[in-house]
Structure formats: structure tokens, C-alpha cells
Design a protein around this motif. Structure first.
Motif, mmCIF file in Angstrom:
data_model
loop_
_atom_site.group_PDB
_atom_site.id
_atom_site.type_symbol
_atom_site.label_atom_id
_atom_site.label_comp_id
_atom_site.label_asym_id
_atom_site.label_seq_id
_atom_site.Cartn_x
_atom_site.Cartn_y
_atom_site.Cartn_z
ATOM 1 N N UNK A 215 49.150 42.706 60.060
ATOM 2 C CA UNK A 215 50.184 43.744 59.937
ATOM 3 C C UNK A 215 50.160 44.736 61.086
ATOM 4 N N UNK A 216 49.378 44.472 62.106
ATOM 5 C CA UNK A 216 49.153 45.480 63.133
ATOM 6 C C UNK A 216 50.357 45.644 64.053
ATOM 7 N N UNK A 217 51.083 44.558 64.338
ATOM 8 C CA UNK A 217 52.277 44.641 65.174
ATOM 9 C C UNK A 217 53.512 44.856 64.302
ATOM 10 N N UNK A 218 54.278 45.856 64.659
ATOM 11 C CA UNK A 218 55.484 46.181 63.908
ATOM 12 C C UNK A 218 56.710 45.873 64.761
ATOM 13 N N UNK A 219 57.869 46.301 64.304
ATOM 14 C CA UNK A 219 59.097 46.082 65.051
ATOM 15 C C UNK A 219 59.325 47.176 66.096
ATOM 16 N N UNK A 234 40.007 48.466 64.380
ATOM 17 C CA UNK A 234 40.806 48.839 65.548
ATOM 18 C C UNK A 234 41.493 50.165 65.261
ATOM 19 N N UNK A 235 41.499 51.028 66.271
ATOM 20 C CA UNK A 235 42.346 52.204 66.272
ATOM 21 C C UNK A 235 43.450 51.958 67.293
ATOM 22 N N UNK A 236 44.691 52.256 66.949
ATOM 23 C CA UNK A 236 45.784 51.927 67.857
ATOM 24 C C UNK A 236 46.918 52.929 67.731
ATOM 25 N N UNK A 256 54.589 59.306 68.463
ATOM 26 C CA UNK A 256 53.477 58.365 68.316
ATOM 27 C C UNK A 256 52.465 58.898 67.316
ATOM 28 N N UNK A 257 51.823 57.969 66.621
ATOM 29 C CA UNK A 257 50.705 58.305 65.750
ATOM 30 C C UNK A 257 49.572 57.310 65.991
ATOM 31 N N UNK A 258 48.402 57.688 65.506
ATOM 32 C CA UNK A 258 47.238 56.804 65.612
ATOM 33 C C UNK A 258 46.946 56.229 64.236
ATOM 34 N N UNK A 259 46.721 54.902 64.228
ATOM 35 C CA UNK A 259 46.463 54.188 62.984
ATOM 36 C C UNK A 259 45.147 53.428 63.099
ATOM 37 N N UNK A 269 44.675 43.929 58.876
ATOM 38 C CA UNK A 269 45.407 44.452 57.715
ATOM 39 C C UNK A 269 44.865 45.833 57.348
ATOM 40 N N UNK A 270 45.235 46.313 56.193
ATOM 41 C CA UNK A 270 44.795 47.627 55.692
ATOM 42 C C UNK A 270 45.123 48.740 56.690
ATOM 43 N N UNK A 271 46.378 48.781 57.122
ATOM 44 C CA UNK A 271 46.809 49.776 58.087
ATOM 45 C C UNK A 271 46.757 51.158 57.454
ATOM 46 N N UNK A 272 46.048 52.085 58.121
ATOM 47 C CA UNK A 272 45.920 53.451 57.613
ATOM 48 C C UNK A 272 46.280 54.442 58.714
ATOM 49 N N UNK A 273 47.102 55.410 58.363
ATOM 50 C CA UNK A 273 47.409 56.488 59.299
ATOM 51 C C UNK A 273 46.270 57.495 59.292
ATOM 52 N N UNK A 274 45.856 57.951 60.474
ATOM 53 C CA UNK A 274 44.770 58.923 60.545
ATOM 54 C C UNK A 274 45.273 60.297 60.117
#
Length: 644
Positions: A215-219, A234-236, A256-259, A269-274
């Protein structure tokens, strides 16, 4: 063991350990230096100088270390010693001149600057070399980095290269193989995604199949990244987009945000917003420090120094995050600082269009003091920096190689990834072996001398007969090797015009046993030395095999027509018949050993056991003898029948 002998043995053991240690110490110092850890590097170079190991080299490195630490007072001391060395590289004239300028000794500085020009030096007129900060001028007095080809760029934007565990992770807007193409309105290129490819397999055919799974790459825009050492987190950076919802600020812009993402069964997976993100400003370009307890990032949050600044947050042991902390005015300017990177020694690198540079965004390194407070920034100079934007710097753990991105002229796409390397330290290495046995020689004294026969360093070979020592390029050297009971050998080594990708010059030695020992002690022309057996044993032990190997070598090289016979004996203990059989076994095993080493059986005219018939002393059944006296009778003798 006698106390005196014990002291002597321990004395030489300590010398041996010390010599081994100095070579490793120099490696450690150079590694720290390459990673911009100049405080720690200076301490180790002082150790080398105090131990009189490769003093000239350590002095030059120490002078540079002090210069980069913004300490011209100490830099002048060691540059002054450096410029007195024979065949000193002329850039040290320039470095000395700049350090003198740093202590406001302008008169003497002009003298050494003139010597630099007269020696063929060229004074650069780039903007960053004309500022009042002498350390950047010193750093760029000689080329520090060289570019190598990267074969996985596309015609679109590629940047953010990050190497981990044999993979190269990077950000790209390429869309080869994608059925539905989303484009970014600002530059009409596809949105950025995060890719990964094997380091040795990267090529121009990197497609959508190389995108990170899960789920790391979005549109929208995703990347760049930083990763934990275990490769599981990963932090991205990403546009404010989570759970299929695109967030916007009060003006309708998406920041932009860091996830954070977790690797589970090959998928991210398990994408979390910081928690320190905010809809009203951007946080991006995350970078972990070596201990993984700080996360650095770029932000234009209110209260900063410029347009965008570099911040960090503490990562607590329970996984929670502290409050963002601005790195301050030494790093951040009234303009923009972005793309932080922290190497394995804790040195910060970043891009800025606010510090003096060559063009738009330039890449800078930092220097910290002994308390890890950043005290200086250094422009990395050409070819890393250009007149265009240069950013997303990454350094491997070797301190010599890595990647950055640039939109400079001559690239393939909008932004391209470039690989760089620094000229690695050159070393002389090799092994020292016994000419007869072809076995490694331990504790051989290896001495490195310069072209004027002046000693530079001394070390000893290890258990494998191996030695190595760092040297300068474009110089002449002499290597002496010496060991008791062996001939002394010397070889000249030329390091001039060595290609920069070559890191070592191999210089091996084969030492002959001393001629007197060979002829009088190891094997005389008429009476080879006997070999001895343990009590009630017939096997060829280690000491015996060494002696036999010497005989075989001489028979096959120096005396090709020699013929021998084998006579084996026992001591007087035991019955006569038992000893007779035991001596036959000893003779047979000696015979078999010689044949196993390739000796022609026709050169052994007989092998025979004599039991206890031929004692060499009076230790018969009527005498009381020591074990050492009995040992002299438990022997095999090789009798020379013919020499020519």
C-alpha cells in the motif's frame, strides 16, 4: 619457564600486538575521516603520530581534520609540518595558505599561495571558494568526489537513491507499463512512486514491476524514503493522502506528510501517518540517524528560519515521537534547506539554496565538535554540485561511495541519479612465505620506507603471513621484510599513475632459510637431521613432517640425483621383538610420507627398522635415563647413499 625468558617473550608479544594494531588504527582513522567524523579521526591520527607510525601521512590528515573542525590555530601547526615533507602534494601549500588566512596571518598566507602557484597550482574562482570561510576552500583544493555512470535513470524525474541490503530504492515518475497514467499538473509528468531494484541488476528496463509492493505507493506523490537497519520499517514522504482521502490546507493546497510502513510477507502495509504532521504545512524527506532514535526531515512549518528548514524529532523506545526541533542557524538559512541525510558516523548532509554555492540547490556536509554540536558546513564542490539543482545525497557505510540527484545539463530526464565515489586509500598488501615449505611466515617484520630510504612504518605479518599498509598515490616506496634465520628481502613499489579505482598493490615475498642453517643444521650433504617419535608411537608428527618436507624440497630442487635409505630405531624400553616391529612401522611410515609428497620411490633404496640395536647413548636396560635421553633413540635417520 625462567622469569627472564617469560619477560622477553611477553615483551616481543606486546611489540607484535602493537604493530598489528597500528595498521588497524590507520584504517579506523581513515574511515572516520571519510565520514566527516573529524573530531574522532583527529584523536586516532594523534595516536598514529605518537606511535611513530606513518607519521607523514597522519600529519597531513590531522591538519585537514583540524581545518574542517574550524580550528585554524591547530591546523596551521600541522600544515607547517606537512609542507616540510619531501614530495608533498602541492595542494598542501594551498591548504597551509588558507589556514594562515584563518588566523589572519595574511602576509605568510600570500607567501605560500605564491608557492602553490609557482608549483603549478591553479586558484579556482568559483563563488564558494571566495567566501571568508577557509575550510570550504581547503576541502575543495583537490577533487574529493568522482562520478560514475548510473544505468537506471529514465526520461522522467528520478532521485532519492537509497541503498540497503543489496537493493537500491529510489523515487521515479516513470510510468512504463502502467495502464492508467496520472500526471502532475505542475510539470505534466506522472506522479512519483517508490521503486526498488537489485544493485547489480539495475538497468534502463526498470518498470512498474519494480515498484514497492503493498500500500506504500498511491495515486499521488510518494517518496523519498529512509529505512530501519532490519529492513522492516520505512519512513516516506507522500502527498497528504491516506485511506483514499486527499487532504488540503485552508487555501486548497495539498502538502507533504511523512508516513510509516511495515514490511509483512514481502509487502509494505500498515501505513501510518506520523503524529507531528499538519494539514497546513509540509513535512517531508525523512532521514534516520544511525541509532534510529532520531528522525530528521524538511518542513516549512511556522516559526522556522527560512522557507523550509531541517528539523528532527526524537523517536522514543515505545515508538512515540517527540516534538520537532529546528537545527538552528548554522544549518538553516533564510532560504531553503532540504533532503537531510545522516551517515553512519552521525554527520549530516543536506541541500540548500541559502548557503554560498555554485548554483541553485547545492549539497553540503557538516562538521561537529567533540560534543556533537554542528559548528560548520562544507560545500561538497564539483562535480557533486553544479550550476543547477543538486540534492538527495546518500553515503554508503564505506564513506567512499553513494548517490545524489541533479537536474544539470547532460542528463536523461528532468532529475537524474548520479553515483559518486571518492578516491579510496591505496595500500600495499601481500604475503610472506617460506621458500621451502611454501607456508606462511608469521611475525615477519615488514618495514615501509619512502623513496629516500626514510622509514615510514613498521608492522608484522599475521598468522596467514599477510600484511597491509596504507600509502600515498604518486610516490615511490621500498618494502623490507626480515625474519630471524631467513634471508632479508626488499622490493621497490611505484604508486605513480595508479588508476583511482585500484585500491591495492600486491607485493608478495618468498624467503629462503638462511644458507648456513640450510646447509649445516637442516640438511648437510652427508647427514640429514634425524626425525624423532613420541614414546610408543610410529606416526609422523608435525615437527617430523617439517623436517621431512625440507629434505624432499632439497632432493627435488637442489639435489635431483640424491639417493637415500631409511633407518628407524627405538629406545631400549620394551621387549626386543616389540621394538623391532615398532621400528619397522616407523620406517614404513617415513617411507610412505616421502612418497605421499611426490618423491620418486626409486630414490629410496631401502627402508628398514633396527629396533633397539643402535642406541646413540648408554640408555640400555641397565641404565636409568631421563625422557629426553630416551627421546634421542626414538628416531629415523635418512642416510645419503649418493649425492650427484
Amino acid at each position: 619457564m625462567k622469569p627472564k625468558n617469560y619477560i622477553i617473550i611477553n615483551f616481543f608479544l606486546l611489540i607484535s600486538i602493537s604493530l598489528f594494531a597500528q595498521s588497524g588504527t590507520q584504517k579506523r582513522a581513515d574511515n572516520l575521516f571519510n565520514k566527516f567524523s573529524f573530531v574522532n579521526a583527529a584523536k586516532v591520527y594523534h595516536e598514529l603520530i605518537n606511535n611513530e607510525y606513518n607519521i607523514n601521512y597522519a600529519t597531513r590528515q590531522l591538519a585537514d581534520s583540524y581545518a574542517y573542525m574550524r580550528n585554524p590555530e591547530d591546523a596551521v601547526i600541522y600544515y607547517k609540518k606537512a609542507v616540510q615533507q619531501d614530495n608533498i602534494p602541492i595542494e598542501y601549500y594551498y591548504n597551509y595558505a588558507q589556514a594562515l588566512r584563518g588566523i589572519k596571518n595574511y602576509k605568510e598566507s600570500r607567501v605560500w599561495l605564491e608557492k602553490f602557484k609557482n608549483a603549478g597550482g591553479i586558484i579556482k574562482t568559483d563563488r564558494f571558494t571566495k567566501d571568508s570561510d577557509f575550510i570550504t576552500s581547503i576541502f575543495n583544493a583537490k577533487p574529493q568526489y568522482f562520478l560514475t555512470e548510473v544505468n537506471f535513470n529514465s526520461k522522467y524525474s528520478d532521485f532519492g537513491a537509497y541503498e540497503h541490503d543489496g537493493n537500491i530504492y529510489f523515487v521515479s515518475s516513470r510510468n512504463k507499463g502502467v495502464s492508467i497514467k496520472h500526471t502532475y499538473g505542475w510539470n505534466k509528468e506522472p506522479f512519483l512512486d517508490i521503486y526498488a531494484a537489485k544493485k547489480n541488476e539495475t538497468n534502463n528496463n526498470v518498470t512498474y514491476k519494480s515498484k514497492l509492493k503493498g500500500d506504500i505507493n498511491s495515486m499521488y506523490h510518494d517518496g523519498p524514503i529512509t529505512m530501519t537497519k532490519d529492513g522492516k520499517t520505512i519512513y516516506f514522504s507522500r502527498n497528504n493522502f491516506n485511506k483514499n482521502i486527499l487532504g488540503k490546507d485552508k487555501k486548497g493546497f495539498t502538502n507533504l506528510k511523512i508516513y510509516q510502513a511495515s514490511l509483512v510477507k514481502g509487502k509494505w502495509i500498515n501505513i501510518k501517518e506520523l503524529p507531528f504532521n499538519n494539514n497546513d504545512y509540509s513535512n517531508g524527506h525523512p532521514a534516520l540517524n544511525e541509532d534510529e532514535n532520531k528522525l530528521y526531515f524538511t518542513s516549512n512549518m511556522p516559526g522556522g528560519i527560512g522557507g523550509s528548514d531541517i528539523y528532527y524529532v526524537e523517536i522514543n523506545k515505545d515508538g512515540t515521537f517527540g516534538s520537532p526541533q529546528n537545527l538552528g542557524e548554522i544549518i538553516n538559512t533564510t532560504k531553503n534547506e532540504r533532503f537531510p541525510f545522516i551517515n553512519s558516523e552521525g554527520s549530516l548532509f543536506f541541500s540548500s539554496d541559502g548557503h554560498p554555492g555554485l548554483g541553485l540547490f547545492d549539497i553540503f556536509g557538516t562538521v561537529a565538535d567533540k560534543n556533537n554540536n554542528i559548528i560548520s558546513v562544507i560545500n561538497l564542490g564539483v562535480p557533486v554540485n553544479s550550476s543547477k539543482d543538486d540534492f538527495s545525497f546518500f553515503m554508503n557505510n564505506d564513506g567512499l561511495s553513494g548517490y545524489f540527484a541533479s537536474n544539470r545539463n547532460g542528463g536523461i530526464g528532468g532529475d537524474d541519479i548520479y553515483a559518486y565515489d571518492r578516491i579510496p586509500q591505496l595500500k600495499i598488501e601481500g604475503t610472506v612465505k617460506d621458500a621451502i615449505l611454501n607456508t606462511p611466515l608469521v611475525n615477519v617484520i615488514v618495514t615501509l620506507l619512502d623513496g629516500n630510504n626514510k622509514k615510514i612504518a613498521t608492522l608484522k605479518t599475521d598468522k596467514d603471513g599477510y600484511y597491509e599498509i596504507n600509502i600515498d598515490r604518486d610516490s615511490y616506496y621500498k618494502v623490507d621484510v626480515k625474519k630471524d634465520s631467513y634471508t632479508t628481502e626488499s622490493k621497490m613499489v611505484n604508486s605513480k599513475n595508479i588508476e583511482r579505482n585500484i585500491t591495492s598493490i600486491t607485493t608478495n615475498f618468498v624467503l629462503d632459510p638462511d644458507k648456513i642453517e640450510e646447509e649445516e643444521e637442516l640438511i648437510s650433504m652427508t647427514k640429514p637431521s634425524p626425525i624423532y617419535f613420541d614414546y610408543n608411537k610410529s606416526n609422523i608428527n608435525t615437527n617430523s613432517s617439517i623436517e621431512l618436507d625440507k629434505v624432499i624440497h632439497l632432493m627435488q630442487t637442489k639435489y635431483p640425483n640424491m639417493l637415500i635409505k631409511i633407518e628407524s630405531h627405538t629406545d631400549s624400553r620394551g621387549s626386543a621383538s616389540y621394538n623391532n616391529n615398532l621400528s619397522i612401522k616407523r620406517a614404513t611410515n617415513t617411507y610412505k610420507y616421502l612418497l605421499s609428497k611426490g618423491l620418486n620411490p626409486e630414490r629410496i633404496i631401502e627402508h628398514k627398522g633396527y629396533g633397539e640395536q643402535n642406541l646413540v647413548n648408554d640408555c640400555d636396560d641397565t641404565s636409568t635415563c631421563t625422557e629426553e635421553q630416551h627421546q634421542l633413540n626414538r628416531r629415523t635417520q635418512l642416510i645419503v647413499v649418493r649425492m650427484d
